[in-house]
Design a protein around this motif. Structure first.
Motif, PDB file in Angstrom:
ATOM      1  N   TYR A   1       0.754  -1.330   0.183  1.00 15.57           N
ATOM      2  CA  TYR A   1      -0.186  -0.229  -0.247  1.00 15.57           C
ATOM      3  C   TYR A   1       1.013   1.245   0.133  1.00 15.57           C
ATOM      4  O   TYR A   1       1.729   1.387   0.907  1.00 15.57           O
TER       5      TYR A   1
ATOM      6  N   GLU B   1      -0.715   6.544   1.815  1.00 18.17           N
ATOM      7  CA  GLU B   1      -2.220   7.269   2.112  1.00 18.17           C
ATOM      8  C   GLU B   1      -3.254   5.726   2.899  1.00 18.17           C
ATOM      9  O   GLU B   1      -4.353   5.744   3.040  1.00 18.17           O
TER      10      GLU B   1
ATOM     11  N   LYS C   1      -3.630   3.849   0.011  1.00 19.67           N
ATOM     12  CA  LYS C   1      -3.949   2.768  -0.980  1.00 19.67           C
ATOM     13  C   LYS C   1      -3.272   2.057  -1.248  1.00 19.67           C
ATOM     14  O   LYS C   1      -2.220   1.882  -1.385  1.00 19.67           O
TER      15      LYS C   1
ATOM     16  N   SER D   1      -3.406  -3.429  -9.065  1.00 22.78           N
ATOM     17  CA  SER D   1      -4.438  -3.159  -9.688  1.00 22.78           C
ATOM     18  C   SER D   1      -4.549  -4.208 -10.186  1.00 22.78           C
ATOM     19  O   SER D   1      -4.250  -5.379 -10.494  1.00 22.78           O
TER      20      SER D   1
ATOM     21  N   SER E   1      -8.388  -0.655  -9.193  1.00 18.33           N
ATOM     22  CA  SER E   1      -7.668  -1.172  -8.605  1.00 18.33           C
ATOM     23  C   SER E   1      -8.406  -2.600  -7.847  1.00 18.33           C
ATOM     24  O   SER E   1      -9.476  -3.249  -8.223  1.00 18.33           O
TER      25      SER E   1
ATOM     26  N   PRO F   1      -9.441  -2.248  -2.121  1.00 16.29           N
ATOM     27  CA  PRO F   1      -8.813  -1.386  -0.604  1.00 16.29           C
ATOM     28  C   PRO F   1      -9.216  -1.838   0.181  1.00 16.29           C
ATOM     29  O   PRO F   1      -9.194  -3.122   0.621  1.00 16.29           O
TER      30      PRO F   1
ATOM     31  N   LYS G   1      -7.256   0.313   8.856  1.00 23.07           N
ATOM     32  CA  LYS G   1      -5.892   1.226   8.827  1.00 23.07           C
ATOM     33  C   LYS G   1      -4.921   2.800   9.776  1.00 23.07           C
ATOM     34  O   LYS G   1      -3.923   2.386   9.857  1.00 23.07           O
TER      35      LYS G   1
END
Length: 410
Positions: A237, A240, A242, A246, A377, A380, A386
């Motif tokens: 990741y 951030e 992300k 993909s 992508s 997530p 997080k």
């Protein structure tokens, strides 16, 4: 009396000078450097190194050292449960340790199965014994920061790391960086744990803790994180949270060069006329593995006069890809393939002037330029993970940025 004292002093000086000269002339005997390997002090033996050649067998090698058929039989029977002699492979190194006083007397046979492990056959007792040993493996952590000069592989090699690191970075950034478009002056930094055998022999990459690539003025970070602790491999990741992965890889080959792009009008090198080129050509040596850029089902795998050997993969109701001019097809129609699976090998079948793969891309049934698509992508990161990711990532990013800024004086 004064004369006697003076003469005595002169004689004493002469004698001391002579002693000093003798001391200087006396040769200094250097101590023999002690060499230890395979659990033995090699200085105690006459050592011979060689590699297994075509036709070599363990029994044949023993016979070359003076053992007769009966002795070879007894030895192989004694060690059969500890050392499978059928596992001896051509090209693998072996070492003979012979008696120093009687060089014709083989005492120890060492076979190196790989860089990490080896087998010892000890022949010094009346009954031979064999055992397997594993060299100690250590992990060393370091941060490498470098500016791209030539290819990524060349730059990493100059930085003192091996091809394993090139492979790992290309895997991590396969969805977000087109390595065919790297330019001189692009930068990267990576925190990597590397394996070493016996603390000195490089044995590849253990894992990458953090990485950052700066290309076209944009920094792309990568940090590993497992949403599922039981997962075999972590996903990567950015800073951030992300996901870098993909739905599609950037290209169907790991390393190559683009020789022809998607174009509504191109002069065909074989047909010698202007026509549309609805794909992207990647040149590479014959036999280079071709990967499916996304997970899907093979809907065509065959041959045509223009395409040569080709494979077509449907990924979902929106996307389909095709791979042309293969030297060999490695999948069959109806087969499910995962992203990155090898589906064929680069060739020059069909209308082709040299070895390459023509990569074609369909969106909603229309052929489009794969390099210009904004592709979706993969899954997530879930919001509940997080905070854990940020806590794990922040100190690694701080360390990476510090070394990055010092190296490149930002």
């Amino acid at each position: 009396m004064k004369y006697f004292t003076a003469i005595l002093l002169i004689l004493t000086l002469i004698a001391c000078n002579k002693e000093e000269k003798e001391k200087i002339k006396k040769p200094v005997v250097a101590k023999e450097k002690i060499v230890k390997e395979f659990g033995f002090v090699l200085n105690d033996f006459k050592v011979e190194h060689d590699t297994i050649k075509s036709g070599d067998t363990f029994g044949g090698l023993l016979q070359e050292q003076g053992y007769d058929v009966a002795q070879v039989h007894n030895i192989t029977e004694a060690i059969r449960d500890s050392f499978n002699l059928r596992d001896i492979r051509i090209g693998k190194p072996y070492t003979l340790l012979k008696n120093k006083k009687n060089p014709n007397n083989l005492e120890v046979f060492v076979y190196q199965a790989d860089r990490l492990s080896y087998y010892v056959v000890d022949l010094r007792d009346s009954i031979a014994k064999a055992y397997k040993k594993t060299r100690p493996l250590s992990i060393k952590r370091r941060v490498i920061a470098a500016t791209i000069e030539g290819s990524l592989a060349e730059t990493i090699n100059k930085a003192g790391a091996g091809p394993a690191l090139t492979h790992e970075l290309s895997e991590i950034y396969a969805w977000s960086i087109d390595f065919f478009k790297l330019q001189k002056g692009d930068k990267f930094a990576v925190t990597v744990n590397e394996r070493f055998i016996s603390d000195t022999i490089y044995a590849g990459v253990e894992n990458i803790e953090a990485a950052v690539f700066e290309t076209k003025g944009e920094k792309k970070y990568a940090f590993p994180f497992k949403q599922n602790p039981d997962a075999k491999r972590a996903d990567y990741y950015d800073d951030e949270g992300k996901v870098l992965k993909s739905m599609f890889l950037k290209a169907p080959l790991k390393f190559s060069r683009i020789t022809s792009r998607f174009s509504p009008k191109r002069f065909h090198p074989v047909q010698k006329r202007w026509k549309a080129h609805n794909g992207t050509d990647y040149a590479a040596p014959t036999g280079t593995p071709i990967m499916t850029t996304a997970t899907g089902t093979v809907i065509e795998a065959g041959y045509s006069s223009g395409n040569g050997n080709y494979v077509k993969v449907r990924h979902n109701g929106t996307y389909t890809t095709q791979y042309l001019h293969m030297s060999k097809i490695k999948v069959r129609r109806g087969q499910h393939v995962q992203q990155g699976d090898v589906i064929g090998l680069v060739g020059s079948t069909g209308l082709a002037t040299g070895p390459h793969v023509c990569y074609r891309f369909w969106k909603n049934g229309v052929q489009v330029d794969a390099l210009r698509q904004r592709l979706p992508s993969s899954q997530p990161m879930e919001a509940k993970y997080k905070p854990q990711f940020i806590a794990q990532m922040e100190p690694l990013k701080k360390e990476l940025d510090s070394i990055y800024n010092i190296t490149f004086k930002n």
